[in-house]
Design a protein around this motif. Sequence first.
Motif, PDB file in Angstrom:
ATOM      1  N   UNK A 191     -19.235 -60.585 -28.133  1.00 57.02           N
ATOM      2  CA  UNK A 191     -20.165 -59.596 -27.590  1.00 57.02           C
ATOM      3  C   UNK A 191     -21.359 -59.414 -28.524  1.00 57.02           C
ATOM      4  N   UNK A 237     -14.394 -62.921 -24.668  1.00 60.92           N
ATOM      5  CA  UNK A 237     -14.499 -61.594 -24.046  1.00 60.92           C
ATOM      6  C   UNK A 237     -14.021 -61.571 -22.593  1.00 60.92           C
ATOM      7  N   UNK A 269     -11.424 -59.094 -21.492  1.00 63.96           N
ATOM      8  CA  UNK A 269     -11.789 -57.718 -21.129  1.00 63.96           C
ATOM      9  C   UNK A 269     -12.034 -57.574 -19.632  1.00 63.96           C
ATOM     10  N   UNK A 270     -12.015 -58.659 -18.890  1.00 60.72           N
ATOM     11  CA  UNK A 270     -12.318 -58.570 -17.459  1.00 60.72           C
ATOM     12  C   UNK A 270     -11.296 -57.672 -16.775  1.00 60.72           C
ATOM     13  N   UNK A 309     -20.412 -62.610 -19.460  1.00 63.49           N
ATOM     14  CA  UNK A 309     -20.267 -61.161 -19.289  1.00 63.49           C
ATOM     15  C   UNK A 309     -21.586 -60.441 -19.542  1.00 63.49           C
ATOM     16  N   UNK A 310     -22.341 -60.950 -20.539  1.00 65.71           N
ATOM     17  CA  UNK A 310     -23.559 -60.267 -20.959  1.00 65.71           C
ATOM     18  C   UNK A 310     -24.641 -60.253 -19.907  1.00 65.71           C
ATOM     19  N   UNK A 313     -23.214 -56.893 -18.283  1.00 70.62           N
ATOM     20  CA  UNK A 313     -22.855 -55.873 -19.276  1.00 70.62           C
ATOM     21  C   UNK A 313     -23.776 -56.040 -20.478  1.00 70.62           C
ATOM     22  N   UNK A 326     -23.575 -51.970 -24.835  1.00 72.89           N
ATOM     23  CA  UNK A 326     -22.266 -51.350 -25.019  1.00 72.89           C
ATOM     24  C   UNK A 326     -22.322 -49.868 -24.652  1.00 72.89           C
ATOM     25  N   UNK A 327     -21.279 -49.398 -24.010  1.00 79.61           N
ATOM     26  CA  UNK A 327     -21.118 -47.991 -23.640  1.00 79.61           C
ATOM     27  C   UNK A 327     -22.166 -47.509 -22.636  1.00 79.61           C
ATOM     28  N   UNK A 328     -22.890 -48.434 -21.996  1.00 74.40           N
ATOM     29  CA  UNK A 328     -23.808 -48.055 -20.915  1.00 74.40           C
ATOM     30  C   UNK A 328     -23.367 -48.802 -19.669  1.00 74.40           C
ATOM     31  N   UNK A 329     -23.096 -48.067 -18.604  1.00 74.27           N
ATOM     32  CA  UNK A 329     -22.629 -48.699 -17.366  1.00 74.27           C
ATOM     33  C   UNK A 329     -23.698 -49.637 -16.823  1.00 74.27           C
TER      34      UNK A 329
END
Lengths: 673, 297
Positions: free
Chosen positions: A163, A209, A212-213, A228-229, A232, A235-238
């Motif tokens: 990540x 990562x 984490x799915x 994923x990036x 996403x 981090x910590x933001x929907x």
Amino acid sequence: MSFVVRQISKRADGGDIIRTRTLEAPEITIGRGTDCDIQLPDLGVMLRHAKLTQLASGLVAIEATGGIPLEIAGKFLNRADLSVAETPEINIASHRLTLAPGEAPGAIAITAERVIAASDAADAAAETDIFSLRGAMPTKRTMAWALVALVFIIGLAWPLTEMIGRSPTLPADMVAAAARPANDGKGNKLTPALSAEAEAAHRGAFKPDVVWTSGPLSTAHAGLSRNCGSCHQQAFVATTDSSCVACHKPSVVPDHASAQRMAKGRLVPTGLGAAEAGIHNAFNLPEGRCASCHKEHEGPDGALMVAQSFCTDCHTGLSARLSDTKISNVSNWEDHPQFKATVVRAASATTPVFERVSLAGKASEQSGLLYPHDLHMSRTNSVANMVLKQGLPAKNGALSCNYCHTSDSDGVRFKPIEMEKACGACHDLAFAKDGPIVRTLPHGKPEQVAGIIRDFYLSQALSPRAGVQRLAFERRQPGRMAELELSGLRFASPAEARVRADAAIDSIFAKNGVCADCHVIRRTGASDAARRYEVAPVSLADHYLPKGRFPHNQHDSYDGKTGDAACVACHKGVPGSKASTDVLLPKVEQCRDCHGSPKVSTNVAASCNTCHGFHYGEGGQGGDYGPAKPKPATIAGAKAGKPGSGPALAGMPAGVASASGGAGAALARRFGG
Amino acid sequence: MASRSQPGGRAVTRAPRDIAHEGFLTHARSRWLKISLGLSALAIAVYVLTDPAPRPNGGSFAGYLLGTIGALMIVWLSLIGLRKRIITTKPFSLKAWTSAHVYLGLSLIVIGTLHTGFQLGWNVHSLSYVLMMIVIISGLYGIIVYARLPAQLSANRNEATQPQMLEAIRTLDRQLDTAAQPLDKASADLVRMSLEECEVSGNLWERLTGRHPKCGNKRARDAVQDIVSQQMRSGKPDPALTQILFLLERKDAALAQARRHIRMKTQLEIWLYIHVPVTMALLAALIAHILSVFLYW
């Protein structure tokens, strides 16, 4: 000649007990047996294991007598001569004999001791090992630490390295695929953008990562499974809408309505719902985000599985919140309002007027065309005869629906109706024969007709040619396309030809002439024949319910019926319709026969998006021909007296009938001039 | 007798005590069983009454609710490891605490499973669920063996202590060693097999099953039995060998008792070797699960 034997045994407290004996003999025996000179209480030792013989001063011979070799200086020997001065050692089972020169001259000292402890020394620690699992397994603490470390490494540390160190890029062909219109009108629906190979290539190598799915991505997004990036991003933001619109441009996926109107129309939650909304807002997850409806990681169909409730959340009692809306309130399929068809209110060559009319009552429209469906679908009248004689597609003489209404390329709707193809077989506009060439009046250009007829007659008056015949439009036998020779096509003067030409023009546009079969003709009173007649414009709606989709091809068979029977199963009024003012569309109740009705076994889907789309733009029509392009019905019509202004008759909807009851009789008639 | 006079005339009242033993399963009329059933019913109600789209999962409103409750419960349940080391009657007696531990732990089957929305995969989230289920099932096994085995263990022990069991075997070993001294090599080797190739406990599998197919004593006994039987058919058996056979048989019985004891003790202990380390792994997986959900929100 003596052996001094020192036997050492262990005391319980660890001390040694040494017993010394002197044996005056040239030869001594060694073994477990009680008769041996040196007795070794060891079950690994033979009863008579060996014999020791003194050969000379300081030299002895040892010989195995029990059949088991002796271990001397690392070798297994049956017999050996040993020099006592070298203090040789002899291993027998768990015991060891050490030879050494004795104190007395010529004496040999033999030390016998157990070097491998007997196996009965179990202590208190052994008891715990035996009776508890401590002896067979690592401790709970060790295992706990090992497992915790394993879980943290695989589940947290390893994905974190991915990540933190990444720089995601969007696959170019996926972005290109997302830029395609959802439906380009050629039947290309929004389908998984990539081939399986391309998708596999995007998946690429395993990325840590992915542990984490929370579930598999939808088919369309499967190519991003190891990227994923791309969604996403922080981090910590929907996941934000910006991730979505990076590929799905608003020009392709237009908004349902403006954000402000959407917010206004949305139901204000109460009670638990209000609490939920409050929590969502507190965590920066307000309603109206892409992800409010499109939940990912829900399996192959996930992102496109949108609950009906998302629609009814707003459309239930919408008018109370959005007072200027023209859309009826809908809370569910059962109380879906009656269809409102977009019908032609006033036909026009350039600016037809359309109107939305509820099908609740007896809806009617004014397309300007005369077309009685009942005449054309009869099995017994002259039309049926004509159809049979000409071999047109029909069932027992009733013209097939798809003779005129041919389905478009994706089978959802119908191609515009062309007069020449759909009507020309019977309503033929041939007026003369010039040798092998049949001369035909142009359809849709009434102002050209007068000139063509006049020129034809005048040319025949000035320079008569043999083989030129005038064909009559008059009544003839059904199916007989034979031309009628007019013997009288000889003129004394151009003036006479002119008079005959005017008479011919009058008869073409006359009340019972060939045009009036399908069109309303108005006499303008002008003296010039080219301006004397006006054909009322015809505008045909080509999509009565443009805010919904009805794939006709999925309804080819209906209630066990196929072909025309399936058509009229829904379009019930068609076979009996006497006028084109009838709007022959089924009502919403017709759909409920199958869709969502608990009464039928074929209880097929009846969610909002069975017929409607969300991202169709504010007009709700984007689903038909690409994005957000309000598309009025095709305009078709012709107006006499406006040269060059009339496009050809082009569109004809399902269910348009003639407005003139008397026009039916004109069908099997040709008019002559 | 509720009270008695002490010298000095002070009356001391004894705390009322239940005469009959009440286990942790039925503590306080199964109070925690009822609470857990209620909690499970509530979780099912929340699951059924909410209709998340497109399908239930941990990320819905009900999912977060059940997940939060479940995570807090797991942390509290794991605290029994600390609680049992503190000897006190407050705020809960250890019995009450154990009762709550067992029943709330079982209700996690419902809460945890509903939290998943029945979606499992190869990921850190399902890892937490699987570890939780392993912990719960091992705990369930623990309750079952705790209810059944102690009585059997006591019956098998027959008043003998563990050291006494071992001592009996050692004594027989010494007697065998002595008795075998006059024997020829073949017979002596058989006795050595019993002495040297016979482990009372063995590896984990042997402990769990109580089966020692390669036990040296058993093989020695069978072999000596054959020789003695043969000798009996042909005439008088060797008295020394008969003596050895007698000792081997006694050792066999002593071993069998000890091994039954070990088998039951292993069964009583083994679940904690899963329950405790996997609980720790579960706490780690929970941290990874919760953190990753919000890292990739």
